[in-house]
Design a protein around this motif. Structure first.
Motif, PDB file in Angstrom:
ATOM      1  N   PHE A  49       8.876   5.271  -1.551  1.00 16.02           N
ATOM      2  CA  PHE A  49       8.483   5.140  -2.694  1.00 16.02           C
ATOM      3  C   PHE A  49       9.130   5.931  -3.740  1.00 16.02           C
ATOM      4  O   PHE A  49       8.564   7.234  -3.459  1.00 16.02           O
ATOM      5  N   THR A  50       9.647   5.761  -4.829  1.00 21.34           N
ATOM      6  CA  THR A  50       9.639   6.300  -6.298  1.00 21.34           C
ATOM      7  C   THR A  50       8.813   6.039  -7.166  1.00 21.34           C
ATOM      8  O   THR A  50       9.385   4.621  -7.558  1.00 21.34           O
ATOM      9  N   TRP A  51       7.988   6.841  -7.898  1.00 21.28           N
ATOM     10  CA  TRP A  51       7.005   6.313  -8.800  1.00 21.28           C
ATOM     11  C   TRP A  51       7.492   7.512  -9.933  1.00 21.28           C
ATOM     12  O   TRP A  51       6.874   8.449  -9.711  1.00 21.28           O
ATOM     13  N   LYS A  52       7.980   7.058 -11.241  1.00 24.67           N
ATOM     14  CA  LYS A  52       7.356   7.671 -12.582  1.00 24.67           C
ATOM     15  C   LYS A  52       6.398   7.704 -13.074  1.00 24.67           C
ATOM     16  O   LYS A  52       6.034   6.146 -13.783  1.00 24.67           O
ATOM     17  N   SER A  53       5.300   8.516 -14.139  1.00 24.81           N
ATOM     18  CA  SER A  53       4.396   8.054 -14.729  1.00 24.81           C
ATOM     19  C   SER A  53       3.994   8.430 -15.412  1.00 24.81           C
ATOM     20  O   SER A  53       4.733  10.232 -15.063  1.00 24.81           O
ATOM     21  N   THR A  54       3.991   8.107 -17.066  1.00 26.45           N
ATOM     22  CA  THR A  54       3.318   9.529 -17.742  1.00 26.45           C
ATOM     23  C   THR A  54       1.673   9.111 -18.291  1.00 26.45           C
ATOM     24  O   THR A  54       1.677   7.764 -18.447  1.00 26.45           O
ATOM     25  N   THR A  55       1.444  10.296 -18.543  1.00 22.74           N
ATOM     26  CA  THR A  55      -0.342  10.251 -19.139  1.00 22.74           C
ATOM     27  C   THR A  55      -0.399  11.234 -19.590  1.00 22.74           C
ATOM     28  O   THR A  55      -0.082  12.568 -19.721  1.00 22.74           O
ATOM     29  N   VAL A  56      -0.975  11.249 -21.097  1.00 19.96           N
ATOM     30  CA  VAL A  56      -1.666  12.096 -21.931  1.00 19.96           C
ATOM     31  C   VAL A  56      -1.054  13.003 -22.200  1.00 19.96           C
ATOM     32  O   VAL A  56      -0.440  14.608 -22.199  1.00 19.96           O
TER      33      VAL A  56
ATOM     34  N   THR B  15       1.093  -0.927   0.080  1.00 21.25           N
ATOM     35  CA  THR B  15      -0.018  -0.651  -0.137  1.00 21.25           C
ATOM     36  C   THR B  15       0.462   1.352  -0.142  1.00 21.25           C
ATOM     37  O   THR B  15       1.488   1.092   0.985  1.00 21.25           O
ATOM     38  N   PHE B  16       0.791   1.993  -1.115  1.00 21.87           N
ATOM     39  CA  PHE B  16       1.924   3.238  -0.641  1.00 21.87           C
ATOM     40  C   PHE B  16       0.827   5.198  -1.118  1.00 21.87           C
ATOM     41  O   PHE B  16      -0.383   4.505  -0.746  1.00 21.87           O
ATOM     42  N   THR B  17       1.862   5.680   0.279  1.00 22.36           N
ATOM     43  CA  THR B  17       0.686   6.951   0.333  1.00 22.36           C
ATOM     44  C   THR B  17       1.785   8.241  -0.510  1.00 22.36           C
ATOM     45  O   THR B  17       3.100   8.266   0.789  1.00 22.36           O
ATOM     46  N   SER B  18       1.026   8.602  -0.840  1.00 22.33           N
ATOM     47  CA  SER B  18       1.846   9.575  -1.795  1.00 22.33           C
ATOM     48  C   SER B  18       1.815  10.622  -0.711  1.00 22.33           C
ATOM     49  O   SER B  18       1.510  11.402  -0.019  1.00 22.33           O
ATOM     50  N   SER B  19       2.703  11.196  -1.065  1.00 18.94           N
ATOM     51  CA  SER B  19       3.591  12.932  -0.294  1.00 18.94           C
ATOM     52  C   SER B  19       2.696  13.740  -0.714  1.00 18.94           C
ATOM     53  O   SER B  19       1.610  13.553  -1.500  1.00 18.94           O
TER      54      SER B  19
ATOM     55  N   GLY C  39      -0.361  15.307  -6.002  1.00 14.87           N
ATOM     56  CA  GLY C  39      -1.252  15.325  -7.024  1.00 14.87           C
ATOM     57  C   GLY C  39      -1.318  13.810  -7.405  1.00 14.87           C
ATOM     58  O   GLY C  39      -2.610  13.466  -8.291  1.00 14.87           O
ATOM     59  N   CYS C  40      -1.138  12.990  -7.772  1.00 15.04           N
ATOM     60  CA  CYS C  40      -0.653  11.415  -7.396  1.00 15.04           C
ATOM     61  C   CYS C  40      -1.166  10.111  -6.728  1.00 15.04           C
ATOM     62  O   CYS C  40       0.205  10.632  -6.131  1.00 15.04           O
ATOM     63  N   SER C  41      -1.053   9.462  -7.090  1.00 16.97           N
ATOM     64  CA  SER C  41      -1.874   8.183  -5.818  1.00 16.97           C
ATOM     65  C   SER C  41      -0.674   7.261  -6.774  1.00 16.97           C
ATOM     66  O   SER C  41      -1.425   7.274  -7.861  1.00 16.97           O
ATOM     67  N   VAL C  42      -0.179   5.973  -6.417  1.00 19.81           N
ATOM     68  CA  VAL C  42      -0.492   4.662  -6.645  1.00 19.81           C
ATOM     69  C   VAL C  42      -1.188   3.574  -5.724  1.00 19.81           C
ATOM     70  O   VAL C  42      -1.460   3.920  -4.604  1.00 19.81           O
ATOM     71  N   GLY C  43      -1.854   2.771  -7.010  1.00 15.12           N
ATOM     72  CA  GLY C  43      -3.351   2.295  -6.079  1.00 15.12           C
ATOM     73  C   GLY C  43      -2.081   1.117  -5.786  1.00 15.12           C
ATOM     74  O   GLY C  43      -0.937   0.735  -5.794  1.00 15.12           O
ATOM     75  N   GLN C  44      -2.796  -0.333  -4.581  1.00 15.22           N
ATOM     76  CA  GLN C  44      -2.078  -0.742  -3.777  1.00 15.22           C
ATOM     77  C   GLN C  44      -1.842  -2.169  -4.823  1.00 15.22           C
ATOM     78  O   GLN C  44      -2.957  -2.060  -5.395  1.00 15.22           O
ATOM     79  N   VAL C  45      -0.977  -2.552  -5.033  1.00 17.34           N
ATOM     80  CA  VAL C  45      -0.161  -3.825  -5.616  1.00 17.34           C
ATOM     81  C   VAL C  45      -0.108  -5.225  -5.071  1.00 17.34           C
ATOM     82  O   VAL C  45       0.428  -4.832  -3.437  1.00 17.34           O
ATOM     83  N   SER C  46      -0.547  -6.086  -5.572  1.00 21.26           N
ATOM     84  CA  SER C  46      -0.115  -7.429  -5.326  1.00 21.26           C
ATOM     85  C   SER C  46       1.868  -7.592  -5.652  1.00 21.26           C
ATOM     86  O   SER C  46       1.806  -7.706  -6.917  1.00 21.26           O
ATOM     87  N   LEU C  47       2.353  -7.820  -5.524  1.00 18.11           N
ATOM     88  CA  LEU C  47       3.785  -8.893  -4.874  1.00 18.11           C
ATOM     89  C   LEU C  47       4.514  -9.753  -4.847  1.00 18.11           C
ATOM     90  O   LEU C  47       3.891 -10.126  -3.347  1.00 18.11           O
ATOM     91  N   THR C  48       5.134 -10.693  -5.785  1.00 14.89           N
ATOM     92  CA  THR C  48       5.511 -11.870  -5.249  1.00 14.89           C
ATOM     93  C   THR C  48       7.007 -11.847  -5.768  1.00 14.89           C
ATOM     94  O   THR C  48       7.254 -11.813  -6.552  1.00 14.89           O
ATOM     95  N   LEU C  49       8.070 -12.150  -4.831  1.00 18.52           N
ATOM     96  CA  LEU C  49       9.979 -12.255  -4.283  1.00 18.52           C
ATOM     97  C   LEU C  49       9.635 -14.131  -4.951  1.00 18.52           C
ATOM     98  O   LEU C  49       9.466 -14.338  -3.416  1.00 18.52           O
ATOM     99  N   LEU C  50      10.555 -14.341  -5.063  1.00 15.31           N
ATOM    100  CA  LEU C  50      10.489 -15.565  -5.254  1.00 15.31           C
ATOM    101  C   LEU C  50      12.348 -15.422  -5.208  1.00 15.31           C
ATOM    102  O   LEU C  50      12.958 -14.431  -5.165  1.00 15.31           O
ATOM    103  N   ALA C  51      13.098 -16.710  -4.930  1.00 14.49           N
ATOM    104  CA  ALA C  51      14.493 -16.588  -5.030  1.00 14.49           C
ATOM    105  C   ALA C  51      15.088 -16.048  -5.416  1.00 14.49           C
ATOM    106  O   ALA C  51      14.708 -15.524  -6.564  1.00 14.49           O
ATOM    107  N   ASP C  52      16.260 -15.325  -4.815  1.00 12.33           N
ATOM    108  CA  ASP C  52      16.863 -14.625  -5.324  1.00 12.33           C
ATOM    109  C   ASP C  52      17.518 -15.146  -5.941  1.00 12.33           C
ATOM    110  O   ASP C  52      18.483 -16.751  -6.402  1.00 12.33           O
TER     111      ASP C  52
END
Length: 145
Positions: A123-130, A38-42, A46-59
Motif C-alpha cells: 500500500f501507499t498512503w499520503k496524509s497531511t496533518t498540521v 490491516t496495514f503494516t507500515s514500513s 513514523g506513521c501507521s494506517v489503522g485497520q479499515v473495513s472495505l466493501t467492494l460492490l460489483a465492478d
C-alpha cells in the motif's frame, strides 16, 4: 475524473488475468463483499494506517464501486488523523491481482493478490496533518468476512 482514476489503477495493477476487460469477468478473482484490511507500515515510517473495513460492490456499479469505513492515521508526535467512512474511488481486478484506490487523488491505494478469502500486497498512503505531509507505505493483509 473516473476515467483518470481507472487509468491510474490500470497502471498500478500488475499484468495478468483475462486480458484487459478491467472487470470481474471469467478468470478474475471474485472480490465483491466486505473485507477487513490491516496495514503494516514500513520500518521507520513514523506513521501507521489503522485497520479499515472495505466493501467492494460489483465492478462498474453506479455511482460507486464500494466504500470504506472510518479509520485513523497515527504519526509519531502528531495528533491522530481521523478519516471518515466514504466511497472508494475505484477498484480493478485482473486475474488474481487487485488494486483499490481510496480517493480520487491517486494518494491512497493498495495493490495485491487475492487467494480465496485472503488478499495481500503493498500500500501507499499520503496524509497531511498540521500542515505536514506524510508518505506511508508498507504491506497489507485483508480477510473477507
Amino acid at each position: 475524473m473516473r476515467r483518470i482514476s481507472m487509468a491510474i489503477l490500470a497502471l498500478l495493477l500488475a499484468c495478468g488475468g483475462s486480458g484487459g476487460d478491467g472487470g470481474n469477468g471469467p478468470g478474475n478473482a471474485k472480490v465483491q463483499g466486505t473485507w477487513v484490511v490491516t496495514f503494516t507500515s514500513s520500518v521507520g515510517a513514523g506513521c501507521s494506517v489503522g485497520q479499515v473495513s472495505l466493501t467492494l460492490l460489483a465492478d462498474n456499479s453506479s455511482p460507486f464501486e464500494g466504500s470504506h469505513g472510518s479509520y485513523v492515521v497515527d504519526c509519531t508526535g502528531q495528533p491522530q488523523i481521523s478519516e471518515p467512512s466514504d466511497h472508494i474511488a475505484a477498484y480493478q481486478v485482473s486475474g488474481s491481482n487487485v488494486s483499490v484506490q481510496f480517493t480520487n487523488a491517486p494518494d491512497r491505494f493498495f495493490v495485491g493478490t487475492v487467494s480465496g478469502a485472503t488478499m495481500t500486497g503493498n500500500f501507499t498512503w499520503k496524509s497531511t496533518t498540521v500542515g505536514q505531509t506524510y508518505n506511508i507505505s508498507g504491506t497489507f493483509t485483508a480477510a473477507k468476512q
